[in-house]
Design a protein around this motif. Structure first.
Motif, short mmCIF file in Angstrom:
data_model
loop_
_atom_site.label_atom_id
_atom_site.label_comp_id
_atom_site.label_asym_id
_atom_site.label_seq_id
_atom_site.Cartn_x
_atom_site.Cartn_y
_atom_site.Cartn_z
N LYS A 170 1.01 -1.01 -0.06
CA LYS A 170 -0.02 0.11 -0.11
C LYS A 170 0.96 1.31 -0.02
CE LYS A 170 -0.59 -0.18 5.08
NZ LYS A 170 -1.48 -0.17 6.15
N ASN A 171 0.31 2.39 -0.54
CA ASN A 171 1.12 3.57 -0.68
C ASN A 171 2.50 3.14 -1.24
OD1 ASN A 171 -0.98 4.95 0.75
ND2 ASN A 171 -0.16 4.36 2.57
N HIS A 172 2.33 2.67 -2.56
CA HIS A 172 3.62 2.30 -3.06
C HIS A 172 3.57 2.95 -4.53
CE1 HIS A 172 0.96 -0.65 -3.88
NE2 HIS A 172 1.48 -1.33 -5.07
N ILE A 173 4.79 2.85 -5.13
CA ILE A 173 4.90 3.29 -6.55
C ILE A 173 5.01 2.08 -7.41
CG2 ILE A 173 6.58 4.56 -8.16
CD1 ILE A 173 7.37 6.14 -5.55
N VAL A 174 4.02 2.14 -8.43
CA VAL A 174 4.12 1.01 -9.39
C VAL A 174 4.70 1.72 -10.80
CG1 VAL A 174 2.72 -0.86 -10.87
CG2 VAL A 174 2.36 -0.15 -8.37
N ILE A 175 5.57 1.12 -11.40
CA ILE A 175 6.07 1.65 -12.79
C ILE A 175 5.85 0.46 -13.72
CG2 ILE A 175 8.14 2.20 -14.10
CD1 ILE A 175 9.45 3.03 -11.77
N CYS A 176 4.77 0.80 -14.69
CA CYS A 176 4.27 -0.19 -15.74
C CYS A 176 5.16 -0.02 -16.97
CB CYS A 176 2.96 0.02 -15.97
SG CYS A 176 2.02 -0.23 -14.57
N GLY A 177 6.05 -1.09 -17.28
CA GLY A 177 6.81 -0.93 -18.48
C GLY A 177 8.17 -0.64 -18.29
N TYR A 178 9.04 -1.13 -19.34
CA TYR A 178 10.50 -1.08 -19.22
C TYR A 178 11.06 -0.16 -20.28
CZ TYR A 178 15.63 -1.36 -18.74
OH TYR A 178 16.79 -1.03 -18.63
N ASN A 179 11.67 1.02 -20.49
CA ASN A 179 12.25 1.48 -21.51
C ASN A 179 13.35 2.48 -21.07
OD1 ASN A 179 10.47 3.60 -20.95
ND2 ASN A 179 9.30 3.87 -22.59
N GLU A 180 13.89 3.51 -21.89
CA GLU A 180 14.72 4.37 -21.37
C GLU A 180 14.08 5.51 -20.21
OE1 GLU A 180 13.44 3.91 -24.55
OE2 GLU A 180 15.27 3.58 -25.83
N VAL A 217 -2.07 -2.59 -7.02
CA VAL A 217 -1.97 -1.44 -7.80
C VAL A 217 -3.21 -0.63 -7.35
CG1 VAL A 217 -3.45 -1.91 -9.88
CG2 VAL A 217 -1.64 -0.19 -10.26
N ASP A 218 -4.44 -1.25 -6.85
CA ASP A 218 -5.58 -0.72 -6.29
C ASP A 218 -5.34 0.24 -5.06
OD1 ASP A 218 -4.91 -3.19 -5.46
OD2 ASP A 218 -7.05 -3.47 -4.32
N LYS A 219 -4.20 -0.11 -4.35
CA LYS A 219 -3.71 0.81 -3.20
C LYS A 219 -2.50 1.60 -3.37
CE LYS A 219 -4.09 -3.47 -0.99
NZ LYS A 219 -4.09 -4.42 0.00
N THR A 253 -7.96 7.17 -7.05
CA THR A 253 -7.16 8.19 -6.22
C THR A 253 -5.73 8.24 -6.61
OG1 THR A 253 -7.10 6.71 -4.50
CG2 THR A 253 -9.00 8.01 -4.62
N ALA A 254 -5.26 7.12 -7.30
CA ALA A 254 -3.75 7.26 -7.56
C ALA A 254 -3.35 8.33 -8.47
CB ALA A 254 -3.52 6.05 -7.97
#
Length: 511
Positions: A286-296, A353-355, A391-392
């Motif tokens: 919860k209250n975390h960072i999600v990074i979707c995808g990898y590139n430069e 990702v919902d949190k 809310t994200a």
């Protein structure tokens, strides 16, 4: 306050040690916490056995050297539990930073303000101390005071500390659960092998008058020690059939035991690979960072996150279709790697990702997808994430200019960057104003560049001029205010400051 004003500086050795210890004893998302939990469970169980041996009425019959070994081990484990308790109490919060942060809210730094700030910082520690797990930890170390050792219940209660190490227990049971069929099948075959051959040998040896095989229990005892050890020699067959069986049975059981131990090894190895290769589920984040995808772009984001140590203070997850070995960046142990397609709902929910507090979506390039296809995947991910977590804060990178409209107008996402467009504007600005590139790099630099702080975290101010004068004393300069997601650059001195405003700040450069 110091927490925000000194963010440009590298963490001190003590702070780094504190973060490391927090990840070991408290952060159940850290691999080091899983390892520590298993070690701690071993200590809890062995020390509990020691306690039962020492408090039993038959303890006087223990050999002197064994009794001394057990009492010494008991002292060591009590010291271990005490150090663990103090470590948890220390790392659960930063007393001085909480104290200074609360003190900064008061314009007048009088005794009352200091006392309130002291209580504010201490309250975090006290709340932790009255939690059920913390109370169990405290009861486990009270026998350090010898007068309390008469209350034997305090010694026995330490067995409940195994509940504290849930991450280690979950790892063990998750590993065993996957190979349960192999465990059950192998165990049954081993037992069947011992039972059948022991009965056969018992029949022949009993009829041959072998006094070592007086009853069926003796036969099973012989079968067990012959299968699991080299045999003690106290019971041996004298018939030809018994000797043949004694040669065949250990061979078969050796193979079956090898299958069993191999299954256990595979389970634990798979568990470690799950942690390493991104197959593990982290739905309690919860209250975390999600990074979707990898590139430069995401590579640069991750590199900067690791440089400032944000991954050690806040969970960061990378979801990508790429194998970990194909990523051109050495991820720290604190970055949670999840292999999967971020346009699938189950993959997103696996990392909660919902949190999440922040979600970054970049254009992950995969052959044979075109730029339009990649933007379509980004759009789908954005719509799905917005539905799962309204809310994200969502940040999006698109490859084509026209696709930015979908996010800004239809999804209401304002933080949309067009790949290459920002770089082009910076380069054009440098053509017209030489040196602009260096200025922009300095402003957005992670350690010495711009910072965004909530106005009420700085203190209570009426106007922008008050903020300016106050921050000047801290060698900082406010350059903009954000209100209702609208940026106001260099507002006038009489601009009214609200508690909900955000202030953008840059440090003053040394001459």
């Amino acid at each position: 306050m110091q927490k925000y004003l000194n963010i440009k500086k590298k963490a001190s050795l003590i702070k780094r040690l504190k973060i490391f210890l927090y990840n070991v004893v408290e952060n159940d998302r850290s691999p080091s916490n899983h390892i520590y939990s298993i070690i701690a469970i071993f200590i809890v169980i062995t020390s509990s056995i020691t306690v039962f041996l020492l408090i039993t009425p038959e303890s006087e019959k223990l050999p002197p050297d064994l009794y001394k070994l057990l009492t010494d081990f008991e002292e060591i484990t009590l010291i271990f539990f005490a150090l663990e308790y103090l470590t948890r109490w220390w790392v659960i919060s930063d007393f001085f930073e909480d104290y200074k942060e609360n003190l900064s809210k008061y314009k007048r730094k009088n005794i009352k303000a200091h006392l309130k700030s002291f209580w504010y910082a201490l309250k975090v520690k006290l709340k932790w101390m009255v939690k059920p797990y913390s109370l169990i930890d405290l009861l486990a170390i009270l026998p350090l005071f010898r007068p309390l050792r008469v209350y034997r219940i305090l010694l026995i209660l330490r067995i409940f500390k195994t509940l504290r190490y849930s991450s280690g227990i979950k790892s063990i049971f998750s590993a065993l659960k996957e190979q349960w069929f192999i465990f059950l099948f192998s165990s049954l075959l081993i037992f069947l092998n011992i039972a059948v051959f022991s009965i056969i040998v018992y029949i022949y040896e009993y009829n041959a008058g072998n006094e070592n095989f007086k009853n069926l229990l003796d036969a099973f005892y012989w079968g067990a020690i012959t299968s699991f050890t080299v045999g003690y020699g106290d019971i041996t067959p004298i018939t030809s059939v018994g000797k043949v069986v004694a040669s065949i049975m250990p061979l078969i059981n050796t193979i079956l035991i090898s299958v069993l131990t191999a299954g256990i090894s595979v389970s634990f190895i798979n568990r470690l690979l799950e942690l390493k290769e991104g197959e593990i589920k982290m739905r309690d984040l919860k209250n975390h960072i999600v990074i979707c995808g990898y590139n430069e772009t995401s590579e640069e984001i991750l590199e900067n996150i690791m440089n400032i140590g944000l991954d050690k203070e806040k969970p960061v997850v990378l979801i990508t279709n790429y194998d970990k070995n194909d990523i051109g960046l050495n991820l720290s142990n604190y970055i949670i790697y999840k292999k999967g397609d971020f346009i699938k709902e189950e993959i997103l929910l696996d990392v909660a990702v919902d949190k999440a507090s922040d979600v970054v979506i970049v254009g992950e390039k995969m052959p044979p997808l075109t730029e339009k296809d990649i933007d379509a995947r980004t759009t789908l991910a954005g719509m799905l994430i917005r539905s799962l977590n309204p809310t994200a804060r969502i940040y999006v990178e698109v490859l084509l200019d026209e696709d930015a409209y979908i996010f800004k107008r239809r999804l209401g996402i304002k933080d949309v960057l067009i790949h290459g467009q920002v770089v082009g504007k910076i380069m054009f600005s440098s053509l017209l104003n030489p040196g602009a590139t260096e200025l922009i790099e300095a402003i957005i630099d992670n350690e010495t560049g711009i910072k965004k702080l909530k106005a009420k975290q700085l203190g209570n101010f009426d106007t922008f001029k008050d903020v300016l004068l106050y921050l000047r004393q801290q060698n900082l300069t406010p350059i903009a205010v954000e209100r209702n997601k609208k940026i106001i650059l260099s507002p006038p001195d009489d601009f009214k400051i609200l508690g909900t405003d955000y202030i953008f700040i840059i440090p003053q450069s040394e001459a």
